[in-house]
Enzyme design. Structure first.
Site, PDB file in Angstrom:
ATOM      1  N   ASP A 197      28.992  58.419  54.516  1.00 22.51           N
ATOM      2  CA  ASP A 197      29.818  59.245  53.729  1.00 22.51           C
ATOM      3  C   ASP A 197      30.849  59.864  54.493  1.00 22.51           C
ATOM      4  OD1 ASP A 197      30.624  57.780  50.803  1.00 22.51           O
ATOM      5  OD2 ASP A 197      29.440  59.134  49.755  1.00 22.51           O
TER       6      ASP A 197
ATOM      7  N   ASP B  27      27.689  56.365  44.213  1.00 20.26           N
ATOM      8  CA  ASP B  27      27.462  57.721  44.474  1.00 20.26           C
ATOM      9  C   ASP B  27      26.448  58.122  42.915  1.00 20.26           C
ATOM     10  OD1 ASP B  27      29.238  59.157  46.565  1.00 20.26           O
ATOM     11  OD2 ASP B  27      30.823  58.949  45.723  1.00 20.26           O
TER      12      ASP B  27
END
Length: 556
Positions: A369, A422
């Site tokens: 990420d 997420d």
């Protein structure tokens, strides 16, 4: 069919990762470099609320509720001696007006002074492109070193397409007799606090729901209980491969988004429909046993029951609703509903066997990420993750997002978004923690599931705080991994149970076979039936795992 579901869940997880004085007095101050809300009330074909930008020499609108009649000059420039066309009967000639002029031939200040001398309340300047610009405050002759003349009316710059529609409507007034009426106010973005709460609570609720789907096999009689061949256990190698395969998929989407976006949309529709069918079908078979009747078989899918056919109706409604209304103001409802089913079924199918695998997976995706959000611009001039999420200029947005629009914004601009990845990735850890607590008989307060959920909520809250402070997109896992994995590691260390967490429940892969009752470490917990993998077989006992967990085989 179960193998197909496991394969689809794995592909979906990869796709998820590859797809942040008083108010009233201040409101009336000179709006240098501020946004403007141009609210057109009539005619109907132009009606709407649009965004513009005040010039840095502009005054504030006298009243946000004042209705203004739009006028223009014959040449639409306002740089010569041509007067403003009267658009009202003589009896109403003193009505408040706003002058609409095209950009060009003279300075913005000249146009504003022209409108001011004509008695208008304000000026709308039509741009020569779709890019919004801030009009500079040069003097009449264009000399920026001199102070601009005193402009006492507002001046707003709008995009070419909107301005052309406004001018066309003004001209059409001569034939139809319907003036263009608008109001202009300063743009103040909505706080979006309620929508933020919806995202925080909604995402956390999906993590919890997914954990209960995942551990249904530990609850006797649960209609959601998985069969052995429906579960795909993630190992360390597979966890690391997510990072590399996800990167390859991100780059493919970044460079070929023009075509790939439609593949993603199709995958979202078919995958989402399949998940909704599974969830609804399970519920129907549980509540109405007659719907379990098999009516046929399909290749790769196996037996088709009455419940499956009935479940296709709500699944089709949701998917078709999203396809038809994905750009509408309420399209997010369909997207979030499909995503909820998607995430819960993924948690039910994928399983982490130990905290060790969870640490490998989340650590890898943590750096994944960070790189694709913060560091990729140094290589690709743009943040690859953010560009892909926005659709990379295709006019479409990647649907693998939880979306909640900012309804408090006067223009409906902006929305709170959170990638499904997420939710799914930390959700796998939360599911493991609930399984661990259940197998080892941990109470709610002494377990790890509840602290993990709290850590997720806090991490997600910090993500949005940083997003609001910086105004830049944030890699959510940067805050979610410490909030979930970090909390679990620290708590396990303090309680002296880190080795048990790290190794996981003994051979838990086949826990779906059922439970009966046993004493584990002084706690009365559910015990697997004979032959279940939660009961360690003496001939296959792993001495290293026994040493780490401190649990001898005959204690189960």
């Amino acid at each position: 069919a179960p193998f197909t579901r496991r394969r689809h869940a794995l592909a979906a997880l990869l796709l998820l990762r590859s797809a942040a004085g008083s108010g009233a007095e201040r409101r009336r101050q000179r709006p240098s470099f501020a946004g403007a809300v141009v609210a057109v009330e009539a005619p109907a074909k132009v009606k709407g609320r649009y965004l513009g930008l005040f010039g840095d020499f502009s005054a504030a609108p006298q009243s946000p509720k004042e209705r203004l009649i739009a006028r223009t000059t014959e040449d639409e420039q306002g740089c010569g001696d041509a007067g403003v066309e009267p658009l009202l009967p003589e009896g109403n000639a003193t009505a408040a007006t706003v002058v609409v002029l095209r950009r060009g031939n003279c300075t913005f200040v000249q146009k504003a002074l022209f409108a001011q001398q004509a008695g208008a309340r304000g000026l709308i300047v039509v741009g020569d492109s779709e890019e919004l610009r801030v009009m500079g405050g040069a003097s009449i002759d264009g000399n920026t070193s001199e102070a601009p003349p005193d402009v006492n009316i507002f001046a707003v710059y709008v995009q070419r397409e909107l301005g052309s529609r406004i001018l066309d409507a003004i001209k059409a007034h001569k034939q139809k007799g319907e003036p263009l009426v608008m109001a202009v106010d300063m743009y103040e973005p909505g706080t979006g606090f309620l929508e933020l709460v919806v995202v925080l609570v909604g995402a956390t609720a999906l993590v919890v729901a997914g954990a209960y789907f995942s551990t249904a096999d530990l609850r006797p009689g649960s209609p959601l209980a998985q069969e052995a061949d429906e579960v795909l256990e993630v190992d360390s190698t597979m966890a690391m491969s997510f990072c590399f395969m996800g990167s390859a998929m991100l780059l493919t989407l970044f460079f070929f988004m023009r075509f790939a976006i439609y593949i993603i949309m199709a995958s979202f529709c078919f995958g989402g429909a399949a998940c909704i069918v599974q969830v609804v079908s399970v519920a129907l078979r549980h509540m109405a046993p007659k719907t379990r009747e098999v009516i046929g078989t399909l290749p790769e899918l196996g037996e088709v029951t009455v419940a499956d056919v009935m479940a296709m109706l709500p699944a089709s409604v949701l998917v078709l609703g999203w396809v038809l209304y994905r750009h509408a103001s309420f399209g997010w409802i369909f997207q979030d509903a499909i995503g909820a089913g998607f995430l819960c079924m993924m948690q039910r199918t994928l399983r982490l066997p130990s905290l060790k695998v969870a640490a490998v997976l989340l650590s890898a995706m943590f750096f994944f990420d960070i790189f694709w959000v913060f560091l990729s611009p140094f290589l690709f001039k743009k943040s690859v993750m953010i560009e892909v999420a926005k659709g990379a200029g295709t006019g479409e947005k990647v649907p693998m997002l939880m979306r909640v629009p900012n309804s408090s914004d006067p223009l409906g601009v902006g929305e709170h978004m959170l990638g499904f990845g997420d939710i799914a990735l930390p959700g796998l850890l939360i599911s493991y923690l609930l399984r661990f607590d259940t197998v080892f008989g941990k109470s709610f307060c002494r377990g790890y599931f509840f602290p993990g959920v709290v850590g997720y909520f806090v991490g997600l809250s910090i993500t949005h705080v940083v997003l609001a402070y910086t105004g830049a997109g944030q890699p959510a896992l940067l805050y979610l991994v410490p909030g979930t994995l970090g909390t679990t590691l620290a708590l396990g260390r303090v309680r002296g149970e880190l080795f048990q967490l790290w190794a996981g429940p003994l051979d838990q892969k086949d826990a779906h076979e059922g439970v009966e009752g046993a004493d584990l470490g002084g706690k009365v917990v559910s015990q697997p039936r004979r032959g279940s993998a939660l009961r360690p077989r003496r001939e296959n006992a792993d001495p290293e795992r026994q040493r780490l967990t401190g649990v001898e085989p005959d204690r189960l």
